[in-house]
Design a protein around this motif. Structure first.
Motif, PDB file in Angstrom:
ATOM      1  N   ALA A  15      10.698   4.615  21.542  1.00  0.00           N
ATOM      2  CA  ALA A  15      11.474   3.580  20.872  1.00  0.00           C
ATOM      3  C   ALA A  15      12.767   4.149  20.311  1.00  0.00           C
ATOM      4  CB  ALA A  15      10.646   2.970  19.737  1.00  0.00           C
ATOM      5  N   GLU A  16      13.577   3.254  19.789  1.00  0.00           N
ATOM      6  CA  GLU A  16      14.691   3.693  18.964  1.00  0.00           C
ATOM      7  C   GLU A  16      14.135   4.175  17.629  1.00  0.00           C
ATOM      8  OE1 GLU A  16      17.846   0.821  18.812  1.00  0.00           O
ATOM      9  OE2 GLU A  16      17.833   0.531  20.984  1.00  0.00           O
ATOM     10  N   GLU A  17      14.961   4.826  16.810  1.00  0.00           N
ATOM     11  CA  GLU A  17      14.484   5.516  15.609  1.00  0.00           C
ATOM     12  C   GLU A  17      13.637   4.601  14.723  1.00  0.00           C
ATOM     13  OE1 GLU A  17      17.066   8.423  17.280  1.00  0.00           O
ATOM     14  OE2 GLU A  17      17.134   6.243  17.148  1.00  0.00           O
ATOM     15  N   LEU A  18      12.394   5.027  14.508  1.00  0.00           N
ATOM     16  CA  LEU A  18      11.429   4.256  13.726  1.00  0.00           C
ATOM     17  C   LEU A  18      11.661   4.480  12.232  1.00  0.00           C
ATOM     18  CD1 LEU A  18       8.424   5.217  15.978  1.00  0.00           C
ATOM     19  CD2 LEU A  18       9.376   2.915  15.787  1.00  0.00           C
ATOM     20  N   PRO A  19      11.255   3.525  11.376  1.00  0.00           N
ATOM     21  CA  PRO A  19      11.434   3.694   9.926  1.00  0.00           C
ATOM     22  C   PRO A  19      10.732   4.954   9.440  1.00  0.00           C
ATOM     23  CG  PRO A  19      10.753   1.443  10.456  1.00  0.00           C
ATOM     24  CD  PRO A  19      10.616   2.242  11.710  1.00  0.00           C
ATOM     25  N   PRO A  20      11.461   5.898   8.863  1.00  0.00           N
ATOM     26  CA  PRO A  20      10.847   7.201   8.534  1.00  0.00           C
ATOM     27  C   PRO A  20       9.707   7.122   7.522  1.00  0.00           C
ATOM     28  CG  PRO A  20      13.068   7.015   7.613  1.00  0.00           C
ATOM     29  CD  PRO A  20      12.892   5.869   8.544  1.00  0.00           C
ATOM     30  N   LYS A  21       9.833   6.269   6.511  1.00  0.00           N
ATOM     31  CA  LYS A  21       8.782   6.211   5.502  1.00  0.00           C
ATOM     32  C   LYS A  21       7.520   5.545   6.035  1.00  0.00           C
ATOM     33  CE  LYS A  21      11.842   6.363   1.500  1.00  0.00           C
ATOM     34  NZ  LYS A  21      12.282   5.705   0.248  1.00  0.00           N
ATOM     35  N   SER A  22       7.651   4.773   7.092  1.00  0.00           N
ATOM     36  CA  SER A  22       6.489   4.077   7.669  1.00  0.00           C
ATOM     37  C   SER A  22       5.869   4.847   8.838  1.00  0.00           C
ATOM     38  CB  SER A  22       6.902   2.686   8.168  1.00  0.00           C
ATOM     39  OG  SER A  22       7.483   1.925   7.142  1.00  0.00           O
ATOM     40  N   LEU A  23       6.550   5.877   9.314  1.00  0.00           N
ATOM     41  CA  LEU A  23       6.113   6.533  10.549  1.00  0.00           C
ATOM     42  C   LEU A  23       4.688   7.081  10.486  1.00  0.00           C
ATOM     43  CD1 LEU A  23       6.802   7.439  13.417  1.00  0.00           C
ATOM     44  CD2 LEU A  23       7.757   9.542  12.447  1.00  0.00           C
ATOM     45  N   PRO A  24       4.288   7.843   9.455  1.00  0.00           N
ATOM     46  CA  PRO A  24       2.899   8.353   9.457  1.00  0.00           C
ATOM     47  C   PRO A  24       1.860   7.246   9.498  1.00  0.00           C
ATOM     48  CG  PRO A  24       4.243   9.522   7.839  1.00  0.00           C
ATOM     49  CD  PRO A  24       5.067   8.361   8.312  1.00  0.00           C
ATOM     50  N   ARG A  25       2.110   6.185   8.754  1.00  0.00           N
ATOM     51  CA  ARG A  25       1.147   5.080   8.726  1.00  0.00           C
ATOM     52  C   ARG A  25       1.099   4.365  10.070  1.00  0.00           C
ATOM     53  NH1 ARG A  25       1.730  -0.260   5.359  1.00  0.00           N
ATOM     54  NH2 ARG A  25      -0.384  -1.069   5.366  1.00  0.00           N
ATOM     55  N   LEU A  26       2.255   4.145  10.668  1.00  0.00           N
ATOM     56  CA  LEU A  26       2.296   3.516  11.991  1.00  0.00           C
ATOM     57  C   LEU A  26       1.552   4.355  13.017  1.00  0.00           C
ATOM     58  CD1 LEU A  26       5.983   2.217  12.267  1.00  0.00           C
ATOM     59  CD2 LEU A  26       3.913   0.813  12.389  1.00  0.00           C
ATOM     60  N   ALA A  27       1.801   5.657  12.978  1.00  0.00           N
ATOM     61  CA  ALA A  27       1.193   6.554  13.967  1.00  0.00           C
ATOM     62  C   ALA A  27      -0.331   6.557  13.843  1.00  0.00           C
ATOM     63  CB  ALA A  27       1.742   7.964  13.794  1.00  0.00           C
ATOM     64  N   GLN A  28      -0.839   6.627  12.609  1.00  0.00           N
ATOM     65  CA  GLN A  28      -2.286   6.637  12.426  1.00  0.00           C
ATOM     66  C   GLN A  28      -2.906   5.312  12.879  1.00  0.00           C
ATOM     67  OE1 GLN A  28      -4.300   9.183  11.681  1.00  0.00           O
ATOM     68  NE2 GLN A  28      -2.440  10.430  11.767  1.00  0.00           N
ATOM     69  N   ALA A  29      -2.234   4.208  12.569  1.00  0.00           N
ATOM     70  CA  ALA A  29      -2.747   2.906  12.994  1.00  0.00           C
ATOM     71  C   ALA A  29      -2.731   2.788  14.513  1.00  0.00           C
ATOM     72  CB  ALA A  29      -1.915   1.789  12.360  1.00  0.00           C
ATOM     73  N   TRP A  30      -1.686   3.328  15.143  1.00  0.00           N
ATOM     74  CA  TRP A  30      -1.570   3.323  16.600  1.00  0.00           C
ATOM     75  C   TRP A  30      -2.715   4.112  17.229  1.00  0.00           C
ATOM     76  CZ3 TRP A  30       0.662   1.331  20.773  1.00  0.00           C
ATOM     77  CH2 TRP A  30       0.810   2.098  21.939  1.00  0.00           C
ATOM     78  N   GLY A  31      -2.880   5.348  16.804  1.00  0.00           N
ATOM     79  CA  GLY A  31      -3.916   6.189  17.394  1.00  0.00           C
ATOM     80  C   GLY A  31      -5.314   5.697  17.100  1.00  0.00           C
ATOM     81  N   HIS A  32      -5.569   5.332  15.848  1.00  0.00           N
ATOM     82  CA  HIS A  32      -6.910   4.870  15.472  1.00  0.00           C
ATOM     83  C   HIS A  32      -7.247   3.553  16.162  1.00  0.00           C
ATOM     84  CE1 HIS A  32     -10.462   4.411  12.939  1.00  0.00           C
ATOM     85  NE2 HIS A  32     -10.087   3.168  12.694  1.00  0.00           N
ATOM     86  N   GLY A  33      -6.260   2.663  16.258  1.00  0.00           N
ATOM     87  CA  GLY A  33      -6.501   1.365  16.880  1.00  0.00           C
ATOM     88  C   GLY A  33      -6.880   1.494  18.342  1.00  0.00           C
ATOM     89  N   LEU A  34      -6.137   2.313  19.096  1.00  0.00           N
ATOM     90  CA  LEU A  34      -6.441   2.491  20.513  1.00  0.00           C
ATOM     91  C   LEU A  34      -7.791   3.174  20.708  1.00  0.00           C
ATOM     92  CD1 LEU A  34      -2.966   3.529  21.983  1.00  0.00           C
ATOM     93  CD2 LEU A  34      -4.193   1.370  22.329  1.00  0.00           C
ATOM     94  N   GLU A  35      -8.059   4.205  19.896  1.00  0.00           N
ATOM     95  CA  GLU A  35      -9.327   4.913  20.036  1.00  0.00           C
ATOM     96  C   GLU A  35     -10.506   3.973  19.773  1.00  0.00           C
ATOM     97  OE1 GLU A  35     -11.825   8.623  18.054  1.00  0.00           O
ATOM     98  OE2 GLU A  35     -10.129   7.735  17.001  1.00  0.00           O
ATOM     99  N   GLN A  36     -10.436   3.216  18.686  1.00  0.00           N
ATOM    100  CA  GLN A  36     -11.553   2.342  18.340  1.00  0.00           C
ATOM    101  C   GLN A  36     -11.745   1.230  19.365  1.00  0.00           C
ATOM    102  OE1 GLN A  36     -12.859   4.661  16.133  1.00  0.00           O
ATOM    103  NE2 GLN A  36     -13.789   2.764  15.408  1.00  0.00           N
ATOM    104  N   ALA A  37     -10.635   0.685  19.871  1.00  0.00           N
ATOM    105  CA  ALA A  37     -10.739  -0.388  20.861  1.00  0.00           C
ATOM    106  C   ALA A  37     -11.355   0.118  22.159  1.00  0.00           C
ATOM    107  CB  ALA A  37      -9.362  -0.994  21.122  1.00  0.00           C
TER     108      ALA A  37
END
Length: 709
Positions: A15-37
């Protein structure tokens, strides 16, 4: 299952530059969501592990041991009630045949259908094996589900890039425009689609330092290594953070200085760079005349720089910059950042010099024109309430605090809101007030109280340094709590714009650690008196409940058992500072051999008294105690309760509860041999009065019935 059917999976959004303060939370939700699904669809093996990657331009997850197709699954499908599906002879009805046709099982033998009771009626169920989901099907569903659940505060709507030919897409909604999607199972592309993009096996490296324009991934396992070797990108957030931290400390050591640690800033900078490179810069030492807090905030908040201090903690004119470029010569980076910081520091110096030209007190009349809340008046009115509360508290604290100092600090506490420095940097409120108060010649106690009255600002924050600051901090927080509850402006869900939860926890900590003699009812009454009566709108009881709920949550977080916390807080103890000692006493009581039995008896007594007539006016008459068991209980109480009461009056809670333990046997014997609700009204009232006396004595420390299983 062949070896090729199980391999690692890589999924990346570029993507284009992601919001820096939200990046760790986004990344964890991305990885955890795909793994659990994927796990929910049985596409992962038990040993599968997910590794999340996050850079300013990408969210990615690598999952090991992913199957190309899930194994066959047993499917249980509820069809319809038996009385609807079968006729009187047990033959299938037209409704059942139609249902079986609809679910793709027209030829199934109805005798093989299972029967189960769903709580309402006996139903027919079709049990069959179905093919497991393919990775393409499972990953597509997982992508759609995860993207829909990502914690995105603000969504952008953008048009797809012109090279996209997927049908049905024109606009896309995501946190930032996405330009690439990778889905790689081993070496094979999984042709899923998301955000108007078709998955492939190519990504991009660093914007400026990548060795190749497009990076073709050879295998899912090679993602991080290929990005590092050819793309000049450290894909792992944690690895990149550790690299920055290591470089910062190495650069500081070379300069003979120390980094001013800030985990939040380190996380934010980690989310801003893909290939970190730390350089050392400096500014004109003349700017060090400005308070260090102003310079530090300017460097951190505006420029994301890391200030340096000497061994004594004094701010240096040198600072560190984390660059996203690694040139052979750092001079251009150094010069550019030094040029950028100079006007920022010059502004801070200008504001500081201008603010000191007039006394802090000269700004007070203007507070009347600053709205605090449309229903609670101006900042001037709020300051008057805080001052009244703080002065009253100062007299109640032990030892009493100088009311004149408290009044002066409270009067000046909000004046710095009207300074140029705080207008530019709101985070400096209180800090600048202390600086300007000291410049105006006010005492150290007053200056410190102005700065400290916002403390504690968060869990683990420092408390006010002096008791003047403690009185002012308590007053400020109580004014906010009572005022906001008074007008019904309460927290809802995760929304708490006035930080009322934080204020409540701050009040609890201030009482526990710095003002233990203050009682909650007195504190609440003092704060309420500062408001107009019609402002409060019956808010005091809800506020009390709110504060005790915050206290209960805090105690559970500290490791106290829920039963213990409930027992101690159920009577709403006025002395909040005594709660830890009460908890210790309750825990010790629960460990006594007689503890469980007495807790159960206490619960039984409470139930009896709740259902009986009020006997609070009845005194126990020994001459009416005819049964041996009630006589024995009364005698034991006469011998035990006076000493237990003395221990309670002395706040020796553990000893008080231990003293009551001798009552176990006479209490058990009483319930075994005495009819409490005797037909004779006088006997009944006398026995209830005896139990009430016992109940009152047993529950001085806590509601012991809450300990009963």
């Amino acid at each position: 299952m062949s070896a090729e059917a199980v391999d690692s999976l890589l999924v990346e959004l570029l993507a284009e530059e992601l919001p820096p303060k939200s990046l760790p939370r986004l990344a964890q939700a991305w990885g955890h969501g795909l793994e659990q699904a994927l796990r929910a669809q049985h596409l992962l093996l038990p040993q599968s592990q997910a590794t999340v990657y996050a850079t300013p331009r990408r969210l990615a997850v690598h999952i090991s041991s992913v199957q190309a197709q899930a194994p066959r699954q047993q499917q249980v499908m509820k069809l319809m009630p038996v009385k609807v599906g079968l006729d009187a002879q047990g033959q299938p009805t037209a409704a059942l045949r139609k249902k079986l046709q609809a679910v793709g099982a027209p030829d199934v033998d109805v005798q093989t259908l299972q029967r189960a009771n769903d709580g309402k009626a006996e139903t027919l169920q079709l049990v069959r094996e179905v093919a497991g989901a393919t990775l393409l099907e499972g990953l597509q569903w997982a992508l759609d589900d995860t993207l829909a659940k990502l914690p995105i505060a603000k969504v952008m709507t953008y048009q797809l890039h012109r090279n996209c030919h997927l049908p049905g897409f024109s606009n896309v909604r995501f946190v930032r425009p996405v330009h690439g999607l990778v889905a790689l199972h081993g070496k094979q592309v999984v042709p899923v689609q998301a955000l108007g993009l078709q998955a492939g096996d190519c990504t991009l490296g660093h914007r400026f330092e990548s060795l190749v324009p497009v990076l073709k991934l050879a295998h899912a396992n090679d993602y991080a290594s290929q990005l590092a070797e050819y793309g000049a990108v450290i894909a792992s957030f944690d690895e990149r953070r550790a690299t920055i931290d290591r470089q910062l400390h190495a650069a500081a050591e070379r300069a003979g200085l120390q980094v001013l640690s800030d985990d939040d800033l380190l996380n934010e900078v980690t989310a801003l760079v893909e290939r970190p490179h730390v350089v050392t810069c400096s500014f004109d030492p003349a700017f060090l005349q400005v308070p260090a807090a102003c310079l530090v905030l300017t460097m951190k908040a505006n420029q994301k720089y890391f200030p340096l201090v000497d061994a004594s903690g004094t701010l240096s004119h040198r600072f560190l910059v984390v660059s996203n470029l690694t040139p052979a010569d750092d001079s251009a980076i150094v010069t550019g950042n030094e040029r950028v910081i100079r006007p920022r520091l010059a502004d801070a110096k200008f504001f500081f010099d201008q603010d000191r030209k007039q006394p802090l007190a000269s700004r007070l009349p203007r507070l009347a024109h600053v709205v605090y809340h449309d229903r609670l008046g101006s900042q001037a009115q709020r300051s008057a309430r805080v001052q009244a509360i703080a002065c009253a508290l100062a007299q109640r604290m032990q030892p009493p605090v100088d009311a004149a100092q408290v009044a002066l600090a409270a009067r000046l506490a909000k004046a710095d809101l009207l300074t140029d420095m705080v207008a530019e940097f709101p985070e400096l409120q209180g800090i600048m007030g202390a600086q300007y108060a000291a410049h105006d010649g006010h005492s150290q106690d007053v200056a410190q109280a102005i700065e400290d009255h916002y403390h504690p600002r968060f869990a683990g924050d420092e408390l006010p340094r002096g008791q003047v600051g403690v009185a002012l901090a308590l007053a400020d927080k109580m004014e906010t709590l009572v005022g906001m509850f008074g007008i019904g402006n309460l927290p809802t869900g995760d929304k708490d714009p006035f930080a009322l939860r934080r204020h409540a926890l701050g009040v609890l900590r201030l009482i526990a650690e710095r003002a233990p003699t203050l009682q909650w009812p007195d504190l609440l009454a003092i704060a309420a008196e500062a408001f107009e009566p019609d402002t409060l709108d019956h808010a005091l009881q809800p506020l009390t409940d709110f504060v005790y709920e915050r206290l209960a949550g805090s105690l559970r977080d500290q490791g106290w058992r829920t039963q213990e916390v409930d027992a101690v807080l159920a009577p709403r103890p006025a002395g909040l500072a005594e709660v830890p000692a009460r908890l210790q006493a309750v825990r010790a009581f629960g460990d006594l051999p007689a503890g469980a039995a007495l807790a159960a008896a206490n619960k039984r007594i409470g139930n009896v008294l709740r259902k009986a007539d009020d006997v609070s006016h009845v005194q126990v008459n020994p001459s009416l105690l005819g049964e041996a068991a009630e006589q024995a209980l009364h005698q034991a109480m006469e011998q035990t309760l006076p000493a237990a009461q003395a221990l309670a009056d002395a706040r020796r809670w553990s000893e008080q509860l231990a003293a009551l333990a001798v009552l176990r046997e006479p209490v058990d014997a009483f319930f075994d041999g005495v009819l409490v609700n005797a037909p004779d009204p006088a006997l009944r009232a006398n026995r209830l009065a005896l139990l009430q006396q016992l109940h009152r004595a047993m529950n001085q420390v806590a509601d012991l019935s809450r300990l009963a299983q």
